[in-house]
Structure formats: C-alpha cells, structure tokens
Write a protein that holds these residues in place. Structure first.
Motif, PDB file in Angstrom:
ATOM      1  N   TYR A 120       0.851  -1.187   0.000  1.00 34.37           N
ATOM      2  CA  TYR A 120       0.000   0.000   0.000  1.00 34.37           C
ATOM      3  C   TYR A 120       0.883   1.230   0.000  1.00 34.37           C
ATOM      4  O   TYR A 120       2.037   1.176   0.434  1.00 34.37           O
ATOM      5  N   SER A 121       0.299   2.337  -0.457  1.00 35.78           N
ATOM      6  CA  SER A 121       1.001   3.608  -0.312  1.00 35.78           C
ATOM      7  C   SER A 121       0.061   4.617   0.333  1.00 35.78           C
ATOM      8  O   SER A 121      -1.163   4.501   0.246  1.00 35.78           O
ATOM      9  N   VAL A 122       0.666   5.586   0.989  1.00 38.13           N
ATOM     10  CA  VAL A 122      -0.101   6.642   1.654  1.00 38.13           C
ATOM     11  C   VAL A 122       0.787   7.874   1.642  1.00 38.13           C
ATOM     12  O   VAL A 122       2.023   7.751   1.685  1.00 38.13           O
ATOM     13  N   ASP A 123       0.182   9.058   1.533  1.00 32.91           N
ATOM     14  CA  ASP A 123       1.058  10.224   1.588  1.00 32.91           C
ATOM     15  C   ASP A 123       1.275  10.617   3.048  1.00 32.91           C
ATOM     16  O   ASP A 123       0.584  10.124   3.941  1.00 32.91           O
ATOM     17  N   ILE A 124       2.233  11.487   3.279  1.00 26.35           N
ATOM     18  CA  ILE A 124       2.629  11.730   4.668  1.00 26.35           C
ATOM     19  C   ILE A 124       1.642  12.600   5.420  1.00 26.35           C
ATOM     20  O   ILE A 124       1.861  12.955   6.570  1.00 26.35           O
ATOM     21  N   THR A 125       0.542  12.934   4.765  1.00 25.64           N
ATOM     22  CA  THR A 125      -0.546  13.577   5.486  1.00 25.64           C
ATOM     23  C   THR A 125      -1.532  12.524   5.994  1.00 25.64           C
ATOM     24  O   THR A 125      -2.469  12.848   6.711  1.00 25.64           O
ATOM     25  N   GLY A 126      -1.328  11.252   5.563  1.00 24.52           N
ATOM     26  CA  GLY A 126      -2.292  10.216   5.892  1.00 24.52           C
ATOM     27  C   GLY A 126      -3.401  10.112   4.851  1.00 24.52           C
ATOM     28  O   GLY A 126      -4.317   9.315   4.986  1.00 24.52           O
ATOM     29  N   ARG A 127      -3.312  10.906   3.789  1.00 25.75           N
ATOM     30  CA  ARG A 127      -4.317  10.860   2.729  1.00 25.75           C
ATOM     31  C   ARG A 127      -3.903   9.897   1.647  1.00 25.75           C
ATOM     32  O   ARG A 127      -2.771   9.474   1.555  1.00 25.75           O
TER      33      ARG A 127
ATOM     34  N   LEU B 196      -4.575   6.790   0.750  1.00 27.56           N
ATOM     35  CA  LEU B 196      -4.175   5.396   0.973  1.00 27.56           C
ATOM     36  C   LEU B 196      -4.639   4.556  -0.205  1.00 27.56           C
ATOM     37  O   LEU B 196      -5.802   4.598  -0.579  1.00 27.56           O
ATOM     38  N   GLN B 197      -3.742   3.817  -0.812  1.00 29.58           N
ATOM     39  CA  GLN B 197      -4.159   2.958  -1.917  1.00 29.58           C
ATOM     40  C   GLN B 197      -3.280   1.734  -2.042  1.00 29.58           C
ATOM     41  O   GLN B 197      -2.120   1.736  -1.663  1.00 29.58           O
TER      42      GLN B 197
END
Lengths: 181, 441
Positions: free
Chosen positions: B414-421, B423-424
C-alpha cells in the motif's frame, strides 16, 4: 551413511506430535485445522506420514525424539525464558541427545505474527539460543548444536488468534545424523 | 491581470517545511503545505501521433501520465468525453476557452514519434489554462519502445514538479518480495517493478526464503536477506546482471536487516551471535565490519540519515521496543519514540526531516512519521498488521506492507502520503511484502 531427511517445513508436521504435546501435559489450546487433519485422524504411532524417519516405538529413532521426547518448547509473548514445562522437555531432549550421540541438532526459533519481521527474527534467535544454552548446560556438546531463526516466517498454525500464536512462539529441535556441523 | 487565485493546499503535517512559494498573482500551483482541499482538475488528451507507428504509444503515454498525476491524490483528471475541442496538432494554438469551460486548470499536450530505428520520442507542453499560458518550456524525452512507460513517467514527473515545486517520484522502481502459497509455507521471491506495478521482473527463484530488499542510493543494487545457506544472511544483488554475492558469512552467525548508507559503500545491518542481535556496519569494498552496538538487548532495523552522520534504529533495551538515534560510528544512543505502544522499523526520510516507523499499539499496527527528535508523532494508517515503511524519493509518500488476518491472510503493498491521505493498494501480481522504493532514475 544414513542421512535423515529433514522435514521440508513445519507445515508437514503431523497430527501426532501435537497429540503428544497435548498428552504431555503442556496446557495448549490447540488450534485445530480440521481441513488439514480430518476429523477422523486416528493416531497411528507407526505411521508418521513421512514426517521423520523411524518408528516412535523405537527409542533411538527421530520419530521417537519428535513425538515421545517432544521436539519443541513454547514461549510467552515476547519472551525467551524457558518455562518449567519447557525445561522438562529440554531435560528429556538432552538425555536423548546424550544417549544417541550420532545425532546433531538444529534448533529453530520462531515467533508469532504480532511484531515486525526484523524484531521477530531477532526474537526467534533468542528463543533458539535459550534452548541451545539449556542443552549445553545439560551436557550436550555445543559442537553438535546449531541455531537458526525463522522469525514469523514459518508459522505452524495460521489463524490470527492466541490459540495459534501460542503454538507459533516456539523453538523446535530438529535432529539429523552426521549433519557435519 | 487578476486570474483566479488557484492554490491547492494539502494536508502535510504542520512540521513539513514547504517551500515558501505562495503565488501572488495565481499561477498554476499546488502548495503542499497544510489543510486538505480539492484535487486540481487537469486534462491530458491523447498525444498526437506523428507517425503511424506511434498511434498506440501516443494514447498509452498520455494515459500513464494521467494515471501518475491522479495517483498522487493531488490531481483529478477530467475525462475525455467532457472535452469540447480536440487537440489535432502539437503546434496549433490551445483553445483556452474550451478548457476553461470544463474547468481544466492544467492541460498537458504532447506528441509522439517513432523513427525508422524504432526510437521513441515524446514531447509535451504544460498549460496553465486560466492564465492562458504555458507553464515552463516544452520538453522531449527519447527512449526505446520497450521503455515507453519510463518516458511517460518522466513527463509526469515534470508536470508534478512544475505545479508542486517538489521533485517527482514516478520514474522510480520498487523492489519487493513476491509471495505465494499458504501462510505456513509462504514461497518468497525477490522482485522488482515500476512504482506503479508495471514491468514486474523476478530476481530470485523461490527455492530459498528471502526478505526485505533495500535499494542502493544509485538504484543499481539491492541488499537483502536470504536463507540460501540455511541461515539468514545478507546478500547484495546487482539488478542489471542479476548476480549476487554474500556480504556477511561469519560462521555461527545470522545477519539481516541490511540497508545502504547514503554513500553507497557502507552497509548497516544486524548480526546475531549467541542469540544476541546487534548493529554492525560493513565497508563493502573491503568486507571489513565494525560493531556499533553492544548490549544484551535486541538492536536492529538500522537506517542512516541522509547526511550519513546518524543511525536511527530499534531496540528493546528499555524492556519494550522503541526507536533510538546514535552516531553513525556507534556510541551512546538517545531514545526518540515517546508515545504509548511499541515502535519498530524506523526509516530516515530522504529529506532528513522525518523518521517513518511501524507502531504496535492495542493490538493494531500503524505506519507513522515523527520528527527526528521524536516530536510531532503522527499515525498515517491503522490495520491488523501494517509494517515496513519505505519512502518515495521526494519524501512525500510512503509505501508499506499490509497483511490481512486469519488463515487466508495475505500481504499486499500500500502507499499513503505523509498527510495520511490517499491510501491505496499498489498493483502486484499476487501477494507482496517488504517494498523498497528506488531513487528517482
């Protein structure tokens, strides 16, 4: 020279060893896998389903070591200290190894899946080492022993509850003749 | 000359120091600073095929550019059926009014040619529709037909970079462990793929258990752990030649958790001797190793800071698993993790400002980030089992392993940006774990 084939993986572990462990009085909540063993698993001590060589009725056989002596000890969460039950099992392992001096042993340390891969690898090594040190303290020459850690890579039971985890937090002593370690 | 003020502000931790480039007059710009707003609408019409051999590529390259941008969560693609006017030539003027009408704030146009030798050349332009002008200059990239996706990723990296002011991360690869088989007998192979899951290539067979590949700073080699010898040991593999060599083979020891230092010549890793796990470093040129910690506790998962001066690692010396920082030469360590629960697998961000980690708390696992002094901890994910973060080279996105529970439990990336947004799940051929994100190629 006879060479005992090491089991390919803990998954090939038969029902027999579990039956024995239960019988040995270790209080385990066995995580039964009916699809794997069937509901009619008759305990036939002379048929260890290709697990290890020999008959459990022959006290010098690997099958006897695995099933009658008990090839594994279990650990509490994140612990590597040996319980009283574990020490009893290891006393019997040491006695067997001293009697059957042709055999060497590989001690596998394992962890349950609750934890990171790296930490569990280190934890499995601690567990295997606890067994190693105990066996040496009971007179088994260190030259006949090796240790390896599988961390959480080779769970024996696959469910994600404590009933499985308790069986996965283990150190297993695997014997072989003339492993040449 | 007041164009509409177009700033898309994103929720990056307040601790992120975004470049202070806020627009005065509203050029096309996404400010990656704080707060969550709408993704920026953009359009990527099929590129113009400048030769018949380029027909398919002209469409495919545009699709990959669009997928890269949409995949960030910062951009939202306007579908082609909404377009008013077609783009029929790379050089003809852009009909800004038609793109404004569908609120396409950014427009990417391009053209692709395949020459007689089979060389692919793609050029593109990025338009700020509401400003009615080009953003940056047109650029072109060339490559082989097999390498067309890399051309697309390079274009997308340019677009991302021009609009956000940040370096892109699309022309990158991910090394990971491909998994198959039941939970108790998981077969594992080392694999590598593009960051978006395309072009999967296997680097080892499944005859030996392998764990946790880690890219070199130049992206040409990976370190990993293999049970090839019967015991876990650290290996280094050259990706192009798929040749490998063992790095650490001291008899009676096990080694794992390797990671390159930024200089590419030093490797930090864990070595187990007599049941005790400590951190070592090795000069891979000379093979000489140095012990950096010596405690009866477990010291593992070392990661070197981008300036090479410090190592962040995991230890249970306090009685629970926590994160510590020490000098790259060893010595005294200071604990940085402060919250409840247990911490592991710290990874220093490429920017040097944050440490990503795995946190275990109340029977849940989280991927999180904290400053390098342990302050401003922020959890980005939560599940039955999340672990092993790896940073995109621009330090804005984290990839990790998520494993589902139970007998049928499987690992996926999975990946997620460092804002926590955003997620995929990352596309992989089957089960997958232990991702390592390459540098930008």
């Amino acid at each position: 020279m006879t060479r005992i084939v090491k089991r390919g993986s803990p998954m090939s572990k038969t029902f027999l060893s579990k039956a024995f462990i239960l019988g040995a009085g270790l209080t385990l909540a066995a995580c039964t896998s009916p699809d794997r063993f069937g509901s009619d698993s008759a305990v036939d001590l002379n048929n260890s389903a290709g697990s290890v060589a020999g008959s459990v009725s022959d006290p010098t056989s690997p099958a006897y070591f695995e099933q009658a002596v008990g090839d594994r000890v279990l650990f509490p969460v994140d612990q590597h200290t040996l319980t009283n039950a574990a020490q009893s099992t290891l006393d019997a392992q040491a006695e067997w190894l001293l009697t059957n001096s042709d055999y060497d042993a590989l001690i596998e340390g394992h962890a349950d899946e609750q934890g990171t891969r790296e930490y569990n690898l280190a934890l499995g090594a601690r567990r295997a080492n606890s067994v190693h040190e105990y066996l040496v303290s009971r007179g088994v020459p260190a030259s006949r022993l090796r240790v390896v850690s599988y961390g959480k890579e080779r769970p024996l039971e696959s469910c994600s509850t404590e009933s499985c985890y308790v069986q996965n937090r283990r150190a297993v002593t695997i014997i072989s003749i003339g492993a040449g370690v | 000359m007041m164009y509409r003020f177009m700033t898309i502000v994103l929720a990056v931790l307040a601790l992120i120091q975004a470049p202070a480039l806020r627009a005065q007059d509203g050029p096309l710009r996404i400010e990656i600073t704080e707060g969550v707003i709408e993704p920026l609408p953009f359009a990527v019409p099929d590129f113009i095929a400048e030769s018949s051999a380029a027909n398919e590529l002209a469409r495919n390259i545009a699709r990959v550019v669009a997928a890269d941008l949409s995949g960030t969560g910062l951009f939202r693609e306007i579908p082609a059926d909404a377009f008013i006017s077609p783009v029929t030539s790379f050089s003809s003027p852009v009909q800004f009014a038609d793109w404004k009408a569908i609120n396409a704030q950014a427009l990417v146009t391009g053209a692709v040619n395949v020459d007689a030798d089979g060389k692919v050349t793609a050029k593109f332009r990025l338009w700020d529709v509401f400003a009615g002008q080009e953003l940056g200059n047109g650029l072109q990239f060339s490559g082989t037909q097999d390498g067309w996706r890399r051309i697309a990723h390079k274009i997308a990296d340019q677009v991302y970079s021009r609009i956000t002011g940040e370096t892109g991360y699309f022309d990158t690869r991910v090394a990971f462990v491909a998994e198959s088989g039941p939970k108790g007998q998981r077969a594992k192979r080392l694999a590598i793929m593009d960051y978006d899951g395309a072009n999967v290539k296997y680097l080892t067979d499944s005859s030996s258990l392998v764990l946790a590949p880690r890219f070199s700073p130049t992206g040409d080699r990976v370190l990993y752990t293999s049970y090839e010898s019967g015991f876990p040991r650290v290996y280094m593999l050259d990706i192009a030649s798929v040749s490998r060599r063992i790095l650490e083979s001291q008899d009676g020891t096990m080694s794992f958790a390797p990671r390159f230092a930024p200089n590419g010549r030093t490797v930090v890793y864990s070595l187990i001797r007599g049941g005790n796990t400590d951190i070592y470093k090795m000069d891979i040129g000379t093979g000489q190793s140095t012990r950096l910690t010596s405690a009866p506790s477990i010291e593992t998962a070392p990661s070197v800071s981008p300036d090479g001066s410090q190592i962040v690692f995991e230890s249970d010396r306090s009685g629970s698993k926590q994160i510590y920082v020490m000098s790259a030469d060893g010595g005294e360590a200071r604990r940085i993790s402060k919250g409840d629960g247990q911490y592991g697998t710290p990874v220093w961000s490429p920017r040097g400002d944050l440490v990503a980690f795995t946190k275990q708390s109340k029977r849940r696992f989280h991927i999180g980030v904290m400053r390098t002094d342990g302050s401003e901890e922020r959890l980005l994910t939560a599940s039955f089992l999340d672990e092993g973060p790896t940073w995109a080279p621009n330090g804005r996105v984290i990839m990790f392993t998520r494993e589902t529970q139970g007998e049928q439990g499987q690992s996926r990336l999975y990946s997620v940006d460092i804002t926590g947004r955003n997620l995929q799940q990352v596309s992989t051929p089957g089960g997958a774990s232990d991702p390592s994100w390459s540098p930008l190629q």
